[in-house]
Structures are given as structure tokens and as C-alpha cells.
Enzyme design. Sequence first.
Site, short mmCIF file in Angstrom:
data_model
loop_
_atom_site.label_atom_id
_atom_site.label_comp_id
_atom_site.label_asym_id
_atom_site.label_seq_id
_atom_site.Cartn_x
_atom_site.Cartn_y
_atom_site.Cartn_z
N ASN A 48 0.85 -1.20 0.00
CA ASN A 48 0.00 0.00 0.00
C ASN A 48 0.88 1.24 0.00
O ASN A 48 1.94 1.28 0.63
CB ASN A 48 -0.99 0.00 1.17
N GLU A 105 0.36 5.19 0.70
CA GLU A 105 -0.58 6.20 1.17
C GLU A 105 -0.19 7.59 0.70
O GLU A 105 0.90 7.80 0.16
CB GLU A 105 -0.67 6.13 2.71
N GLU A 139 -2.92 -4.60 -3.16
CA GLU A 139 -3.40 -5.50 -4.22
C GLU A 139 -3.40 -4.80 -5.57
O GLU A 139 -2.99 -5.35 -6.59
CB GLU A 139 -4.84 -5.97 -3.92
N CYS A 187 -4.02 0.69 -2.60
CA CYS A 187 -3.85 -0.55 -1.82
C CYS A 187 -2.77 -1.45 -2.43
O CYS A 187 -2.44 -1.34 -3.63
CB CYS A 187 -5.15 -1.34 -1.80
N1 THU Z 1 -5.30 -1.42 2.34
C1 THU Z 1 -4.73 -2.23 1.41
O1 THU Z 1 -3.56 -2.06 1.05
N2 THU Z 1 -5.48 -3.23 0.90
C2 THU Z 1 -6.78 -3.46 1.22
O2 THU Z 1 -7.43 -4.28 0.58
C3 THU Z 1 -7.40 -2.74 2.32
C4 THU Z 1 -6.66 -1.55 2.80
C5 THU Z 1 -4.51 -0.31 2.88
C6 THU Z 1 -4.93 1.04 2.39
C7 THU Z 1 -4.48 1.94 3.51
O3 THU Z 1 -3.13 2.29 3.28
C8 THU Z 1 -4.55 1.09 4.74
O4 THU Z 1 -4.62 -0.25 4.29
C9 THU Z 1 -5.74 1.38 5.65
O5 THU Z 1 -6.92 1.39 4.93
#
Ligand code: THU
Length: 133
Positions: A42, A44, A55, A53
Site C-alpha cells: 500500500n 498512502e 493489491e 492498496c
Molecule cells: N489497504 C490495502 O492495502 N489493501 C486493502 O485491501 C485494504 C486496505 C490499505 C490502504 C491503507 O493504506 C490502509 O490499508 C488502511 O486502509
Amino acid sequence: MTNKELVDLAIKSMKNSYSPYSGCTVGAALITKSGKVFTGCNVENASFSATVCAERTAVFKAVSEGEKEFSAIAIAGGKEGKVQGFMPCGVCRQVLSEFGAKDMKILVAKEDGNFNTFTLNELLPKAFEGDFI
Ligand code: THU
């Protein structure tokens, strides 16, 4: 590559997570039908909606390298570097459904060192598909 090896790669990919705002570190490892592996984490952003994210990072890496047929993705995520069974969000399920078959495997790392196995269809039944348009 075994499912367990793919899950271990997802766990390793957590270390690249850029998550100063949520403290949630997420890694993903995608394997294509041709056996190529793409990892992601992920990423941000101070403008929260710009966050991507793990994925989708892995999926977009694969597609941008010409790979669009996926057989499995492993996901590992949790707070402060822990593996806590984070499930893929709805947006990532939708993005996976663009490329993955209904029986694509989604492997979710669990806190106890094992992983759960789902199919894409289990996690996104009755998906909105390109055929509708
Ligand atoms: N996040 C992911 O990387 N994958 C997901 O399927 C759910 C959420 C990350 C996004 C963000 O950086 C953190 O988790 C909190 O939402």
C-alpha cells in the site's frame, strides 16, 4: 511456486508499505497463469483518497508489464507490521474481477502463520462486469 511461498512473498512485501497515516502495512503477491510474480504494497498519500492498496499496486504492475491473466493473489496486512488477516477491500475485489476468473484464488495470511483460501467469486459474487456495458 506454492501457495505458501506466495503468502510469504506477500508478508515480505509488507516491509515496503508506505503507510505513515494509518500505520497499516499491507503486502500482496500476485501470480499470473504464466507463472510470473508481481508484488505490491500500500502507498498512502496526505490526500487520503490518493492512497493505493497493495493489491492494486501488484495488479497494475502486472498489467503494465503486459500480464493480464492471474491465477492467485496473496495478501498480508495488519497494524504496525503485524499480520492480522486483512481482507481485500471492495475496490481491490472489483479491480481483480476485471482480470481474474471467478475461480481465481485469494490467499489471506492469518495471524497464526497459516492462510485462508477464497475464490474471487466468493468475495465478489454478482460482480459488475464489462459485459454489462
Ligand atoms: N489497504 C490495502 O492495502 N489493501 C486493502 O485491501 C485494504 C486496505 C490499505 C490502504 C491503507 O493504506 C490502509 O490499508 C488502511 O486502509
